[in-house]
Design an enzyme around this catalytic site. Structure first.
Site, PDB file in Angstrom:
ATOM      1  N   ASN A 160      -1.918   1.304  -4.973  1.00 52.73           N
ATOM      2  CA  ASN A 160      -0.543   1.791  -4.840  1.00 52.73           C
ATOM      3  C   ASN A 160       0.507   0.754  -5.216  1.00 52.73           C
ATOM      4  O   ASN A 160       1.683   1.104  -5.370  1.00 52.73           O
ATOM      5  CB  ASN A 160      -0.288   2.285  -3.405  1.00 52.73           C
ATOM      6  CG  ASN A 160      -0.554   1.227  -2.361  1.00 52.73           C
ATOM      7  OD1 ASN A 160      -1.637   0.643  -2.312  1.00 52.73           O
ATOM      8  ND2 ASN A 160       0.423   0.971  -1.515  1.00 52.73           N
ATOM      9  N   HIS A 161       0.120  -0.510  -5.390  1.00 53.06           N
ATOM     10  CA  HIS A 161       1.068  -1.539  -5.841  1.00 53.06           C
ATOM     11  C   HIS A 161       0.882  -1.871  -7.326  1.00 53.06           C
ATOM     12  O   HIS A 161       1.297  -2.942  -7.786  1.00 53.06           O
ATOM     13  CB  HIS A 161       0.898  -2.820  -5.019  1.00 53.06           C
ATOM     14  CG  HIS A 161       1.264  -2.669  -3.576  1.00 53.06           C
ATOM     15  ND1 HIS A 161       2.499  -2.218  -3.162  1.00 53.06           N
ATOM     16  CD2 HIS A 161       0.547  -2.900  -2.437  1.00 53.06           C
ATOM     17  CE1 HIS A 161       2.530  -2.188  -1.830  1.00 53.06           C
ATOM     18  NE2 HIS A 161       1.354  -2.589  -1.375  1.00 53.06           N
ATOM     19  N   HIS A 198      -8.741   4.253  -3.457  1.00 56.46           N
ATOM     20  CA  HIS A 198      -7.753   3.438  -2.757  1.00 56.46           C
ATOM     21  C   HIS A 198      -6.945   4.359  -1.843  1.00 56.46           C
ATOM     22  O   HIS A 198      -6.009   5.031  -2.281  1.00 56.46           O
ATOM     23  CB  HIS A 198      -6.854   2.743  -3.782  1.00 56.46           C
ATOM     24  CG  HIS A 198      -6.100   1.578  -3.229  1.00 56.46           C
ATOM     25  ND1 HIS A 198      -6.679   0.347  -3.011  1.00 56.46           N
ATOM     26  CD2 HIS A 198      -4.810   1.445  -2.841  1.00 56.46           C
ATOM     27  CE1 HIS A 198      -5.787  -0.494  -2.531  1.00 56.46           C
ATOM     28  NE2 HIS A 198      -4.638   0.159  -2.408  1.00 56.46           N
TER      29      HIS A 198
END
Length: 255
Positions: free
Chosen positions: A65-66, A148
């Site tokens: 997510n980053h 993830h």
């Protein structure tokens, strides 16, 4: 096919233990996959972190997510010379990079897929349906999925959804290795979370004082990457004929 998957690399301590330890064990494996989601100060991956992991022996880098935190990697995501996989289930067709890549591992195909969960996370396309669409292809060979995600239930659901259809579903994101490593029906290796690669004496990678004060005071506090010795967590896998025959947690802690 012997494959090592290494969980979320976190900050400089995570990069250090990866670059020091991976070369010593690399000969034991045919291929190494590393999640680099938190490798740049705890948020995303920058160019130097990517290069360091590849030089240490990683064959593929996954994200989470980053993924978009450092713009200097955007060009790398779209270049075939860099074996980087960002989450597949972004709706925008113009999203930089690819969500899966197929590698030749000693004459066998290994496809690495990166997916994002949706429970307690930002909105993305349905990872279950996204994976179904990908599996309509017949040229993927052995399929490894880095899921993830935040919620254990969503990760377990994905494991059962893909049981017998892929070789492995290994979770990332929560940074704590789970003790549920197993082979699901049909030969799919599963673990809810591989754990992280970063500061051992920390709160999931952050220096202890910041998160602790947040819980004590119920007010925001600055977080930073913890220092000191680091740990490396992952899963060692053995695949035959597109199925998992063995899966074992891997853990190393610096002295």
């Amino acid at each position: 096919m012997r494959v090592l998957f290494i969980g979320d690399v976190f900050g400089q301590p995570g990069r250090r233990v990866l670059q020091n330890h991976l070369p010593t064990i690399r000969p034991q494996f045919d291929f190494v996959i590393v999640n680099m989601e938190n490798s740049a100060g705890g948020f995303g991956m920058h160019r130097d972190a990517a290069r360091g992991a590849l030089e240490a022996g990683a064959g593929c880098l996954t994200l989470g997510n980053h993924a978009w935190h450092h713009k200097d990697i955007y060009p790398m995501l779209s270049e075939d010379t860099y074996p980087i996989v960002r989450p597949l289930n972004y709706a925008d067709p113009g999203t930089p990079g690819v969500g899966w890549r197929t590698f030749d591992v000693n004459g066998e195909k290994l496809t690495v897929v990166n997916l994002l969960g949706r429970v307690f996370m930002e909105a993305v396309d349905n990872p279950f349906r996204t994976m179904d669409a990908l599996l309509e292809r017949d040229d993927l060979g052995t399929v490894f999925v880095d899921f993830h995600a935040e919620a254990t239930s969503e990760k377990e659901a994905m494991g059962w959804h893909l049981a017998g259809r892929v070789a492995a579903v290994i979770g990332t994101h929560t940074h704590v290795p789970t003790a549920d490593t197993r082979i699901l029906k049909g030969g799919t290796a599963y673990q809810t979370d591989a754990g992280f690669t970063g500061p051992h004496d920390s709160i999931i990678g952050s220096a202890i004082e910041g998160p602790l004060q947040r819980f004590l005071t119920e007010r925001p506090h600055r977080y930073g990457v913890a220092e000191g010795r680091a740990e490396l967590n992952g899963v060692a896998l053995h695949f035959e004929g597109g199925k998992a025959t063995a899966a074992e947690r891997y853990r190393f802690i610096e002295d």
